[in-house]
Design a protein around this motif. Structure first.
Motif, PDB file in Angstrom:
ATOM      1  N   UNK A   1       6.190 -13.677 -16.163  1.00  0.00           N
ATOM      2  CA  UNK A   1       4.980 -13.494 -17.246  1.00  0.00           C
ATOM      3  C   UNK A   1       3.494 -13.237 -16.858  1.00  0.00           C
ATOM      4  N   UNK A   2       3.247 -14.103 -15.803  1.00  0.00           N
ATOM      5  CA  UNK A   2       1.765 -14.051 -15.448  1.00  0.00           C
ATOM      6  C   UNK A   2       1.551 -12.876 -14.666  1.00  0.00           C
ATOM      7  N   UNK A   3       2.571 -12.331 -13.854  1.00  0.00           N
ATOM      8  CA  UNK A   3       2.512 -11.092 -13.101  1.00  0.00           C
ATOM      9  C   UNK A   3       2.277  -9.945 -13.996  1.00  0.00           C
ATOM     10  N   UNK A   4       2.856  -9.981 -15.274  1.00  0.00           N
ATOM     11  CA  UNK A   4       2.547  -8.883 -16.228  1.00  0.00           C
ATOM     12  C   UNK A   4       1.524  -8.747 -16.866  1.00  0.00           C
TER      13      UNK A   4
ATOM     14  N   UNK B   1      -1.167  -9.900 -15.294  1.00  0.00           N
ATOM     15  CA  UNK B   1      -2.138  -9.708 -14.317  1.00  0.00           C
ATOM     16  C   UNK B   1      -2.105  -8.200 -14.269  1.00  0.00           C
ATOM     17  N   UNK B   2      -0.936  -7.542 -14.042  1.00  0.00           N
ATOM     18  CA  UNK B   2      -0.678  -6.187 -13.825  1.00  0.00           C
ATOM     19  C   UNK B   2      -1.220  -5.358 -14.903  1.00  0.00           C
ATOM     20  N   UNK B   3      -1.344  -5.575 -16.233  1.00  0.00           N
ATOM     21  CA  UNK B   3      -1.869  -4.861 -17.381  1.00  0.00           C
ATOM     22  C   UNK B   3      -3.305  -4.937 -16.946  1.00  0.00           C
ATOM     23  N   UNK B   4      -3.933  -5.973 -16.695  1.00  0.00           N
ATOM     24  CA  UNK B   4      -5.426  -6.220 -16.418  1.00  0.00           C
ATOM     25  C   UNK B   4      -5.686  -5.388 -15.382  1.00  0.00           C
ATOM     26  N   UNK B   5      -5.052  -5.395 -14.261  1.00  0.00           N
ATOM     27  CA  UNK B   5      -5.452  -4.394 -12.990  1.00  0.00           C
ATOM     28  C   UNK B   5      -5.252  -2.948 -13.430  1.00  0.00           C
ATOM     29  N   UNK B   6      -4.351  -2.726 -14.094  1.00  0.00           N
ATOM     30  CA  UNK B   6      -4.177  -1.132 -14.629  1.00  0.00           C
ATOM     31  C   UNK B   6      -5.346  -0.633 -15.442  1.00  0.00           C
TER      32      UNK B   6
ATOM     33  N   UNK C   1       9.959 -17.968 -14.585  1.00  0.00           N
ATOM     34  CA  UNK C   1      11.336 -17.072 -14.952  1.00  0.00           C
ATOM     35  C   UNK C   1      10.922 -15.608 -14.540  1.00  0.00           C
ATOM     36  N   UNK C   2      11.821 -15.094 -13.497  1.00  0.00           N
ATOM     37  CA  UNK C   2      11.468 -13.649 -13.113  1.00  0.00           C
ATOM     38  C   UNK C   2      12.398 -12.893 -13.685  1.00  0.00           C
ATOM     39  N   UNK C   3      12.098 -11.738 -14.194  1.00  0.00           N
ATOM     40  CA  UNK C   3      13.028 -10.796 -15.169  1.00  0.00           C
ATOM     41  C   UNK C   3      13.084  -9.295 -14.355  1.00  0.00           C
ATOM     42  N   UNK C   4      14.231  -8.856 -14.578  1.00  0.00           N
ATOM     43  CA  UNK C   4      14.543  -7.700 -14.203  1.00  0.00           C
ATOM     44  C   UNK C   4      15.083  -6.774 -15.291  1.00  0.00           C
ATOM     45  N   UNK C   5      14.958  -5.518 -15.134  1.00  0.00           N
ATOM     46  CA  UNK C   5      15.521  -4.643 -16.517  1.00  0.00           C
ATOM     47  C   UNK C   5      17.006  -4.290 -16.337  1.00  0.00           C
ATOM     48  N   UNK C   6      17.841  -4.439 -17.341  1.00  0.00           N
ATOM     49  CA  UNK C   6      19.408  -4.155 -17.364  1.00  0.00           C
ATOM     50  C   UNK C   6      19.517  -2.723 -17.577  1.00  0.00           C
ATOM     51  N   UNK C   7      20.859  -2.493 -17.373  1.00  0.00           N
ATOM     52  CA  UNK C   7      21.124  -0.777 -17.547  1.00  0.00           C
ATOM     53  C   UNK C   7      20.484  -0.359 -18.925  1.00  0.00           C
ATOM     54  N   UNK C   8      20.805  -1.135 -19.647  1.00  0.00           N
ATOM     55  CA  UNK C   8      20.373  -0.774 -21.199  1.00  0.00           C
ATOM     56  C   UNK C   8      18.646  -0.583 -21.154  1.00  0.00           C
ATOM     57  N   UNK C   9      18.303  -1.702 -20.662  1.00  0.00           N
ATOM     58  CA  UNK C   9      16.820  -1.351 -20.239  1.00  0.00           C
ATOM     59  C   UNK C   9      16.206   0.022 -19.763  1.00  0.00           C
TER      60      UNK C   9
END
Length: 203
Positions: A74-77, A79-84, A119-127
């Motif tokens: 969550x925090x990565x996300x 930070x990534x949006x703020x950087x973008x 918690x670290x997340x990855x995208x599924x095939x459906x994603x």
């Protein structure tokens, strides 16, 4: 001694350019100076003014795209949006984490093993398939972040905004004190003039 609101600038005697750079015009003028106005997406900092930067569906797509690019928590996300956006926008944890739960419930992301306690997340095939179906919309969302970042850089970026906000706050509290006589005003003006000259001489 108190400053009055000027017609074409903020408190009378201050350059309108500061307020044109998005430092003024917010709420609370009767109590002091304000900057930033109504920012956010209902739980974050966003473009100033009218409504949300992203709808719930758009934010889900944006988070999914970032997770598909690389595993994130969550925090990565945030930070990534703020950087973008170069500091122009950042969703709050209160918006991001429920959205991640929703993406999990939709089977678009899944939790993966990590050395981190988060918690670290990855995208599924459906994603991944969902992103392909909405590729044009996702590109538009990323472009919107880029535009917000461009606007923020023109206004000096987050560091300049923070510094000017601190300056305006210090000025307001000092010039509205009962002991703010003409001598104090001249000293403040001298400090500001010196700072302006140093900025102008920067190469």
């Amino acid at each position: 001694m108190r400053f009055r609101m000027g017609r074409d600038c903020g408190p009378e005697g201050f350059p309108g350019a500061l307020f044109a750079m998005d430092f003024g015009g917010g709420r609370g003028w009767s109590k002091g100076w304000s900057w930033g106005g109504d920012w956010g997406d209902g739980g974050g900092r966003g473009r100033r003014g009218r409504g949300r930067m992203f709808t719930g569906d758009q934010l889900r797509l944006l988070l999914l795209r970032l997770i598909a690019d690389e595993p994130r928590h969550g925090y990565d996300l945030i930070r990534a949006i703020e950087e973008l956006s170069h500091g122009a926008y950042a969703p709050s944890p209160g918006v991001v984490y429920p959205t991640l739960t929703m993406l999990q419930d939709m089977d678009l992301i899944e939790e993966t093993k990590s050395k981190s306690a988060r918690k670290v997340f990855t995208a599924t095939e459906e994603g991944e398939a969902h992103l392909k179906e909405h590729a044009e919309e996702v590109d538009g969302l990323l472009e919107r972040l880029k535009e917000a970042g461009s606007d923020n850089r023109k206004a000096g970026g987050a560091p300049i905004k923070r510094s000017v906000a601190s300056l305006l706050s210090a000025l307001w509290h000092r010039v509205t004190r009962e002991d703010a006589d003409e001598d104090v005003m001249h000293k403040i003006a001298a400090i500001l003039d010196e700072a302006a000259q140093k900025i102008e001489r920067l190469t």
